[in-house]
Design a protein around this motif. Structure first.
Motif, PDB file in Angstrom:
ATOM      1  N   VAL A 100       0.853  -1.197   0.000  1.00  0.00           N
ATOM      2  CA  VAL A 100       0.000   0.000   0.000  1.00  0.00           C
ATOM      3  C   VAL A 100       0.883   1.238   0.000  1.00  0.00           C
ATOM      4  CG1 VAL A 100      -1.919  -1.140   1.186  1.00  0.00           C
ATOM      5  CG2 VAL A 100      -0.120  -0.038   2.531  1.00  0.00           C
ATOM      6  N   GLU A 101       0.239   2.409  -0.198  1.00  0.00           N
ATOM      7  CA  GLU A 101       0.990   3.662  -0.288  1.00  0.00           C
ATOM      8  C   GLU A 101       0.890   4.496   0.979  1.00  0.00           C
ATOM      9  OE1 GLU A 101      -1.655   3.023  -2.614  1.00  0.00           O
ATOM     10  OE2 GLU A 101      -0.216   1.771  -3.681  1.00  0.00           O
ATOM     11  N   VAL A 102       0.227   3.993   1.985  1.00  0.00           N
ATOM     12  CA  VAL A 102       0.091   4.736   3.237  1.00  0.00           C
ATOM     13  C   VAL A 102       0.772   3.960   4.357  1.00  0.00           C
ATOM     14  CG1 VAL A 102      -2.058   5.859   2.562  1.00  0.00           C
ATOM     15  CG2 VAL A 102      -2.133   3.644   3.714  1.00  0.00           C
ATOM     16  N   VAL A 103       1.204   4.669   5.373  1.00  0.00           N
ATOM     17  CA  VAL A 103       1.848   4.022   6.513  1.00  0.00           C
ATOM     18  C   VAL A 103       0.795   3.317   7.351  1.00  0.00           C
ATOM     19  CG1 VAL A 103       3.217   4.383   8.595  1.00  0.00           C
ATOM     20  CG2 VAL A 103       3.704   5.708   6.529  1.00  0.00           C
ATOM     21  N   ASN A 104       1.010   2.027   7.550  1.00  0.00           N
ATOM     22  CA  ASN A 104       0.097   1.208   8.342  1.00  0.00           C
ATOM     23  C   ASN A 104       0.900   0.572   9.471  1.00  0.00           C
ATOM     24  OD1 ASN A 104      -1.488  -0.873   9.411  1.00  0.00           O
ATOM     25  ND2 ASN A 104      -2.463  -1.322   7.445  1.00  0.00           N
ATOM     26  N   PRO A 105       0.592   0.894  10.726  1.00  0.00           N
ATOM     27  CA  PRO A 105       1.372   0.358  11.851  1.00  0.00           C
ATOM     28  C   PRO A 105       1.416  -1.161  11.904  1.00  0.00           C
ATOM     29  CG  PRO A 105      -0.044   2.158  12.576  1.00  0.00           C
ATOM     30  CD  PRO A 105      -0.445   1.844  11.177  1.00  0.00           C
ATOM     31  N   ASP A 106       0.455  -1.822  11.245  1.00  0.00           N
ATOM     32  CA  ASP A 106       0.440  -3.284  11.232  1.00  0.00           C
ATOM     33  C   ASP A 106       1.293  -3.879  10.106  1.00  0.00           C
ATOM     34  OD1 ASP A 106      -1.298  -3.458  13.421  1.00  0.00           O
ATOM     35  OD2 ASP A 106      -3.054  -3.187  12.130  1.00  0.00           O
ATOM     36  N   MET A 107       1.856  -3.027   9.266  1.00  0.00           N
ATOM     37  CA  MET A 107       2.671  -3.501   8.138  1.00  0.00           C
ATOM     38  C   MET A 107       4.071  -2.912   8.272  1.00  0.00           C
ATOM     39  SD  MET A 107      -0.106  -3.109   5.021  1.00  0.00           S
ATOM     40  CE  MET A 107       0.925  -3.972   3.838  1.00  0.00           C
ATOM     41  N   GLN A 108       5.002  -3.749   8.721  1.00  0.00           N
ATOM     42  CA  GLN A 108       6.360  -3.274   8.987  1.00  0.00           C
ATOM     43  C   GLN A 108       7.014  -2.660   7.752  1.00  0.00           C
ATOM     44  OE1 GLN A 108       7.782  -3.228  12.089  1.00  0.00           O
ATOM     45  NE2 GLN A 108       9.358  -1.994  11.088  1.00  0.00           N
TER      46      GLN A 108
ATOM     47  N   THR B 255       5.748  -0.788   5.519  1.00  0.00           N
ATOM     48  CA  THR B 255       5.362   0.617   5.345  1.00  0.00           C
ATOM     49  C   THR B 255       6.067   1.503   6.357  1.00  0.00           C
ATOM     50  OG1 THR B 255       3.413   0.556   6.811  1.00  0.00           O
ATOM     51  CG2 THR B 255       3.094  -0.125   4.523  1.00  0.00           C
ATOM     52  N   LEU B 256       6.247   1.001   7.578  1.00  0.00           N
ATOM     53  CA  LEU B 256       6.966   1.773   8.595  1.00  0.00           C
ATOM     54  C   LEU B 256       8.416   1.976   8.184  1.00  0.00           C
ATOM     55  CD1 LEU B 256       5.579   0.028  11.820  1.00  0.00           C
ATOM     56  CD2 LEU B 256       4.900   2.253  10.895  1.00  0.00           C
TER      57      LEU B 256
ATOM     58  N   ASN C 160      15.843  12.195   3.425  1.00  0.00           N
ATOM     59  CA  ASN C 160      15.600  13.639   3.498  1.00  0.00           C
ATOM     60  C   ASN C 160      16.578  14.333   4.439  1.00  0.00           C
ATOM     61  OD1 ASN C 160      13.440  13.515   1.715  1.00  0.00           O
ATOM     62  ND2 ASN C 160      11.920  13.239   3.333  1.00  0.00           N
ATOM     63  N   ARG C 161      17.052  13.598   5.451  1.00  0.00           N
ATOM     64  CA  ARG C 161      17.992  14.165   6.423  1.00  0.00           C
ATOM     65  C   ARG C 161      19.449  13.937   6.031  1.00  0.00           C
ATOM     66  NH1 ARG C 161      15.827  14.838  11.934  1.00  0.00           N
ATOM     67  NH2 ARG C 161      13.560  14.782  11.828  1.00  0.00           N
ATOM     68  N   GLY C 162      19.671  13.355   4.866  1.00  0.00           N
ATOM     69  CA  GLY C 162      21.030  13.156   4.394  1.00  0.00           C
ATOM     70  C   GLY C 162      21.722  11.923   4.922  1.00  0.00           C
ATOM     71  N   GLN C 163      20.976  11.009   5.556  1.00  0.00           N
ATOM     72  CA  GLN C 163      21.579   9.784   6.080  1.00  0.00           C
ATOM     73  C   GLN C 163      21.733   8.710   5.009  1.00  0.00           C
ATOM     74  OE1 GLN C 163      18.628  10.144   9.602  1.00  0.00           O
ATOM     75  NE2 GLN C 163      20.167   8.677  10.310  1.00  0.00           N
ATOM     76  N   ILE C 164      20.965   8.801   3.940  1.00  0.00           N
ATOM     77  CA  ILE C 164      21.111   7.936   2.770  1.00  0.00           C
ATOM     78  C   ILE C 164      21.379   8.875   1.598  1.00  0.00           C
ATOM     79  CG2 ILE C 164      20.020   6.226   1.279  1.00  0.00           C
ATOM     80  CD1 ILE C 164      18.237   5.435   3.624  1.00  0.00           C
ATOM     81  N   LYS C 165      22.545   8.752   0.995  1.00  0.00           N
ATOM     82  CA  LYS C 165      23.034   9.787   0.084  1.00  0.00           C
ATOM     83  C   LYS C 165      22.962   9.373  -1.385  1.00  0.00           C
ATOM     84  CE  LYS C 165      26.362  11.332   3.601  1.00  0.00           C
ATOM     85  NZ  LYS C 165      25.598  12.529   3.975  1.00  0.00           N
ATOM     86  N   HIS C 166      23.139  10.382  -2.240  1.00  0.00           N
ATOM     87  CA  HIS C 166      23.294  10.216  -3.688  1.00  0.00           C
ATOM     88  C   HIS C 166      22.051   9.646  -4.369  1.00  0.00           C
ATOM     89  CE1 HIS C 166      27.459  11.144  -2.973  1.00  0.00           C
ATOM     90  NE2 HIS C 166      27.648  10.041  -2.274  1.00  0.00           N
ATOM     91  N   CYS C 167      20.871   9.858  -3.779  1.00  0.00           N
ATOM     92  CA  CYS C 167      19.646   9.317  -4.356  1.00  0.00           C
ATOM     93  C   CYS C 167      18.451  10.043  -3.762  1.00  0.00           C
ATOM     94  CB  CYS C 167      19.530   7.819  -4.074  1.00  0.00           C
ATOM     95  SG  CYS C 167      19.394   7.410  -2.310  1.00  0.00           S
ATOM     96  N   THR C 168      17.284   9.745  -4.312  1.00  0.00           N
ATOM     97  CA  THR C 168      16.026  10.192  -3.714  1.00  0.00           C
ATOM     98  C   THR C 168      15.210   8.958  -3.376  1.00  0.00           C
ATOM     99  OG1 THR C 168      16.007  12.244  -4.995  1.00  0.00           O
ATOM    100  CG2 THR C 168      13.917  11.525  -4.048  1.00  0.00           C
ATOM    101  N   VAL C 169      14.811   8.839  -2.107  1.00  0.00           N
ATOM    102  CA  VAL C 169      14.042   7.688  -1.635  1.00  0.00           C
ATOM    103  C   VAL C 169      12.617   8.127  -1.339  1.00  0.00           C
ATOM    104  CG1 VAL C 169      13.852   5.875   0.121  1.00  0.00           C
ATOM    105  CG2 VAL C 169      16.115   6.679  -0.601  1.00  0.00           C
ATOM    106  N   ASP C 170      11.655   7.315  -1.727  1.00  0.00           N
ATOM    107  CA  ASP C 170      10.262   7.580  -1.369  1.00  0.00           C
ATOM    108  C   ASP C 170       9.563   6.260  -1.106  1.00  0.00           C
ATOM    109  OD1 ASP C 170       7.970   8.955  -0.783  1.00  0.00           O
ATOM    110  OD2 ASP C 170       7.458   9.443  -2.858  1.00  0.00           O
ATOM    111  N   GLY C 171       8.648   6.294  -0.168  1.00  0.00           N
ATOM    112  CA  GLY C 171       7.874   5.116   0.163  1.00  0.00           C
ATOM    113  C   GLY C 171       7.068   5.341   1.431  1.00  0.00           C
ATOM    114  N   PRO C 172       6.098   4.483   1.674  1.00  0.00           N
ATOM    115  CA  PRO C 172       5.838   3.257   0.902  1.00  0.00           C
ATOM    116  C   PRO C 172       5.175   3.537  -0.443  1.00  0.00           C
ATOM    117  CG  PRO C 172       4.189   3.527   2.633  1.00  0.00           C
ATOM    118  CD  PRO C 172       5.191   4.607   2.852  1.00  0.00           C
ATOM    119  N   LEU C 173       5.554   2.727  -1.424  1.00  0.00           N
ATOM    120  CA  LEU C 173       4.940   2.771  -2.746  1.00  0.00           C
ATOM    121  C   LEU C 173       4.651   1.342  -3.193  1.00  0.00           C
ATOM    122  CD1 LEU C 173       7.175   5.386  -4.616  1.00  0.00           C
ATOM    123  CD2 LEU C 173       4.778   5.692  -3.975  1.00  0.00           C
ATOM    124  N   ALA C 174       3.457   1.114  -3.709  1.00  0.00           N
ATOM    125  CA  ALA C 174       3.170  -0.170  -4.345  1.00  0.00           C
ATOM    126  C   ALA C 174       3.881  -0.202  -5.692  1.00  0.00           C
ATOM    127  CB  ALA C 174       1.666  -0.359  -4.510  1.00  0.00           C
TER     128      ALA C 174
END
Length: 308
Positions: free
Chosen positions: A179-187, A189-190, A200-214
């Motif tokens: 799913v595309e929304v954060v669901n506390p029952d689905m690890q 998505t968390l 977004n905070r620069g802890q994972i570099k050289h890319c753009t990360v987004d999720g959760p995404l189906a």
């Protein structure tokens, strides 16, 4: 650009040396011959000397000057010496021959002579999919069963490193879930939401990360628009991060068998790239994997020399 172009681009760089553990097998030598025909590198072949030389002769390679045969007593020694060759600079790339993956990885992870680093080892596959406009990278479909958040961050870093070596300067990473929304029952998505925040905070570099995404919203702009999902990654993902190995393995094989996709893959996160293909993989897939590894070595050498 396609995977055959990726192979051709290897010729623009200095030749790399591939160390093959347990090379005393006809299928392995067949793959070596094709790689030599495509001028993908030179080879150090570890295994039963007499059998390797007989197989080379049968393949018409006995006089080839890009092959060195190193005799070993058994698979364990073959793996150890091949790994040591990469560790000591006699070879650039490690390749699995006809031995169990666990035996090779045991040598790779050896504290004394292995190729281990402080990173997580993970598999990165690069797909050329018919009628799809760009390459797709998939990770991890082979190594990590159910990675936790820390390992997922490492897996992304490995995949981004591989993608950048293939010319993707700033790849887009989709953290997949159902799913595309954060669901506390689905690890999944968390984890995806946290990985996005880390990026977004620069802890994972050289890319753009987004999720959760189906999956549909990660690779199809139409599907993303229909569901009102916006962002740089939605519908345009270069790298698909799967939550478990079952999902990754199923997606990998679905692309190969249903979509007739072409694929190359490497193990990243060690001191050198590892070509660790399945016995069911085609020889062409093995060639693409070697080409990927060659590009990664060139990329790392460029970085070490002060490049990008």
């Amino acid at each position: 650009m396609n995977l055959d172009d990726v192979m051709q681009q290897v010729h623009a760089h200095p030749q790399k040396t591939i160390a093959v553990a347990a090379a005393d097998n006809a299928k392995v030598i067949e793959g070596v011959k094709e790689a030599l025909d495509c001028r993908l590198g030179s080879f150090r072949l570890y295994g039963e000397e007499e059998k390797i030389r007989r197989l080379l002769h049968d393949a018409g390679l006995n006089e080839y000057n890009h092959i060195k045969v190193i005799p070993t007593r058994d698979m364990e020694e073959s793996a150890r010496l091949a790994v040591t060759a990469v560790r000591t600079g006699k070879a650039d790339i490690l390749m699995k021959g006809m031995l169990p993956t666990s035996d090779l990885l045991k040598s790779v992870l050896n504290k004394e002579y292995g190729l281990r680093t402080n990173k997580t080892l993970s598999h990165v596959a690069m797909f050329e999919i018919p009628e799809y406009e760009r390459f797709i990278f998939l990770t991890d479909s082979a190594m990590n069963i159910a990675p936790d958040l820390t390992k997922k961050a490492d897996i992304i870093a490995n995949a981004v490193h591989a993608a950048r070596s293939m010319g993707f300067e700033h790849p887009k990473v989709a953290a997949l879930a159902a799913v595309e929304v954060v669901n506390p029952d689905m690890q999944s998505t968390l984890d995806a939401a946290v990985l996005t925040a880390m990026n977004n905070r620069g802890q994972i570099k050289h890319c753009t990360v987004d999720g959760p995404l189906a999956l549909d919203n990660a690779i199809s702009t139409e599907a993303a628009a229909y569901k009102g999902i916006q962002g740089e990654v939605a519908g345009r993902a270069d790298i698909l991060l799967v939550p478990t190995v079952e999902i990754g393995n199923t997606l990998y094989k679905s692309l190969v068998y249903f979509s007739k996709a072409k694929v190359g893959g490497i193990i990243a996160g060690a001191k050198a790239p590892i070509v660790l293909t399945s016995r069911a993989d085609s020889n062409k897939s093995k060639l693409y994997s070697i080409a990927m590894a060659c590009h990664m070595i060139e990329f790392e050498q460029n970085i070490a020399a002060g490049g990008r």
